[in-house]
Design an enzyme around this catalytic site. Sequence first.
Site, PDB file in Angstrom:
ATOM      1  N   ASN A   4      -5.385   3.740  -0.869  1.00 11.55           N
ATOM      2  CA  ASN A   4      -6.065   4.845  -1.542  1.00 11.55           C
ATOM      3  C   ASN A   4      -7.481   4.999  -0.849  1.00 11.55           C
ATOM      4  OD1 ASN A   4      -3.983   5.511  -3.112  1.00 11.55           O
ATOM      5  ND2 ASN A   4      -5.097   4.766  -4.862  1.00 11.55           N
TER       6      ASN A   4
ATOM      7  N   ARG B 194       1.784   4.648  -2.902  1.00  9.57           N
ATOM      8  CA  ARG B 194       1.599   3.130  -2.616  1.00  9.57           C
ATOM      9  C   ARG B 194       2.964   2.575  -2.559  1.00  9.57           C
ATOM     10  NH1 ARG B 194      -3.844   0.971  -4.232  1.00  9.57           N
ATOM     11  NH2 ARG B 194      -3.149   2.003  -6.205  1.00  9.57           N
TER      12      ARG B 194
END
Length: 92
Positions: free
Chosen positions: A38, A20
Site C-alpha cells: 500500500n 494485496r
Amino acid sequence: MEKIRLELHYYGRVQGVGFRYWAHTQAIKANVTGWARNEYDGSVTVQVQGTKSQIASFMEGIRHGNRYIRISSVEQQQIPLDPTEKRFGVRY
C-alpha cells in the site's frame, strides 16, 4: 523462457478491500515472484517477476478481483530483475 520484472501502480479502490492478498493469490496461481505494498496516496505498488506469459496471467487475474476491488488505472514500467527473489510477499 526469459524473465522480466514489472513495477505496477494500481489506482482506484485498491486499499482496504483485500487487494494485496488477492495479488498474493494470483501470484501463486501464475507462479511469479515479487511483492505488493500500500502507498500513502491510496494506490498499491506491485513488483512482479516471471515470464511474459506468467505476468500476463497474473495481471488478468488481478483484473478479475473480488467484488470490492475497483481498478481505475494501472501504470507499469519494466525494471531490473531481482535474482535473489524466491516468492511473492505482502509488504506493510
